[in-house]
Design an enzyme around this catalytic site. Structure first.
Site, mmCIF file in Angstrom:
data_model
loop_
_atom_site.group_PDB
_atom_site.id
_atom_site.type_symbol
_atom_site.label_atom_id
_atom_site.label_comp_id
_atom_site.label_asym_id
_atom_site.label_seq_id
_atom_site.Cartn_x
_atom_site.Cartn_y
_atom_site.Cartn_z
ATOM 1 N N ASP A 16 -7.156 55.763 -12.450
ATOM 2 C CA ASP A 16 -6.721 54.390 -12.631
ATOM 3 C C ASP A 16 -6.133 54.297 -14.037
ATOM 4 O OD1 ASP A 16 -6.675 51.461 -12.273
ATOM 5 O OD2 ASP A 16 -8.341 51.485 -13.693
ATOM 6 N N LEU A 17 -5.280 53.302 -14.282
ATOM 7 C CA LEU A 17 -4.692 53.126 -15.620
ATOM 8 C C LEU A 17 -5.404 52.031 -16.419
ATOM 9 C CD1 LEU A 17 -0.853 53.405 -14.865
ATOM 10 C CD2 LEU A 17 -2.347 55.142 -15.868
ATOM 11 N N ASP A 18 -5.203 50.775 -15.998
ATOM 12 C CA ASP A 18 -5.692 49.636 -16.784
ATOM 13 C C ASP A 18 -7.206 49.633 -16.901
ATOM 14 O OD1 ASP A 18 -3.056 48.887 -16.918
ATOM 15 O OD2 ASP A 18 -3.212 47.360 -15.350
ATOM 16 N N ASP A 188 -12.497 52.352 -13.530
ATOM 17 C CA ASP A 188 -13.500 51.439 -14.090
ATOM 18 C C ASP A 188 -14.008 50.416 -13.094
ATOM 19 O OD1 ASP A 188 -12.077 48.477 -15.068
ATOM 20 O OD2 ASP A 188 -10.808 50.098 -14.345
#
Length: 238
Positions: A16-18, A188
């Site tokens: 995941d990025l954000d 996250d």
């Protein structure tokens, strides 16, 4: 690092990025403020606008096209278009204004402060196995110095429905030419990342930056294979 399930050997990682590779909240707050300021200054018709006014256009688009939430960039563009047409702008003015707003948004959205520790960790991992980014958002890894760590980037909307739907997880496995259970997904969010990855057949690593209690989290319906508190812990797994 905590282990909740036996972890099998894996040959790739997806990320995941954000809020997994960087803190996304400051850049989103700044972006929304700058975009609203730009809109207010664009034309006197928008001078009184507040965030609530923009939200109403977003809701109107969502009601008209319920699945638009899978593609947040298209959702934002259509909301801007509706704003212009609702305020009496013609087609040419609507296209021009929407493009300018989207350019403003794209610029500020990618002013992301990526921690040096993230660069260090991804650099080490990328030397050992292929890495892939899977995101529901609209950050551009190339614009914030992350793209070169990844074999490819998958984005909701363009590459399938948003997480936790299995589309992008399955596509990642297909493009990597790997059995899906030989991929470890890191994220996250206990719903979109952990539950989404597990239900797709991947192994899952939850990055718990805020020191939450997994057993007390309402979204924690499925436990990950691993829980970590910082990205650098992943190096110990390879």
């Amino acid at each position: 690092m905590r282990f909740y399930r036996p972890i099998a050997p894996f040959a790739a990682m997806t990320f995941d990025l954000d809020d997994t590779l960087y803190d996304n909240h400051p850049v989103i707050d700044k972006t929304e403020k700058e975009v609203l300021c730009f809109i207010r200054q664009y034309d006197a018709k928008f001078g009184h606008f507040e965030h609530e006014d923009l939200y109403l256009y977003r809701q109107a688009v969502l009601e008209r096209e319920p699945d638009i939430y899978h593609d947040v960039t298209s959702w934002r563009r259509q909301s801007a278009e509706l704003m212009f047409t609702h305020q009496g702008f013609n087609d040419e003015e609507t296209v021009r204004g929407t493009n300018e707003i989207m350019s403003c948004f794209t610029y500020w959205r990618n002013q992301i402060a990526v921690p040096e520790s993230t660069h260090n960790t991804l650099s080490i991992l990328a030397e050992q196995m292929p890495l892939v980014a899977i995101t529901n958002g609209n950050a551009e890894p190339a614009a914030c110095g992350l793209a070169h760590y990844f074999e490819f980037v998958l984005k909701a909307g363009i590459d399938g429905r948003s997480k936790p739907y299995p589309d992008m997880y399955q596509l990642a496995a297909e493009r990597l030419n790997l059995p899906i259970n030989q991929i470890l997904h890191v994220g996250d969010n206990l719903n979109t990342d952990v539950e989404g990855a597990l239900c797709s057949g991947m192994q899952a690593c939850w990055i718990n930056i805020e020191n939450k209690n997994l057993m007390q989290e309402p979204e924690g319906r499925l436990v990950p294979h691993i829980e970590i508190s910082d990205l650098a812990s992943l190096v110990a797994l390879i």
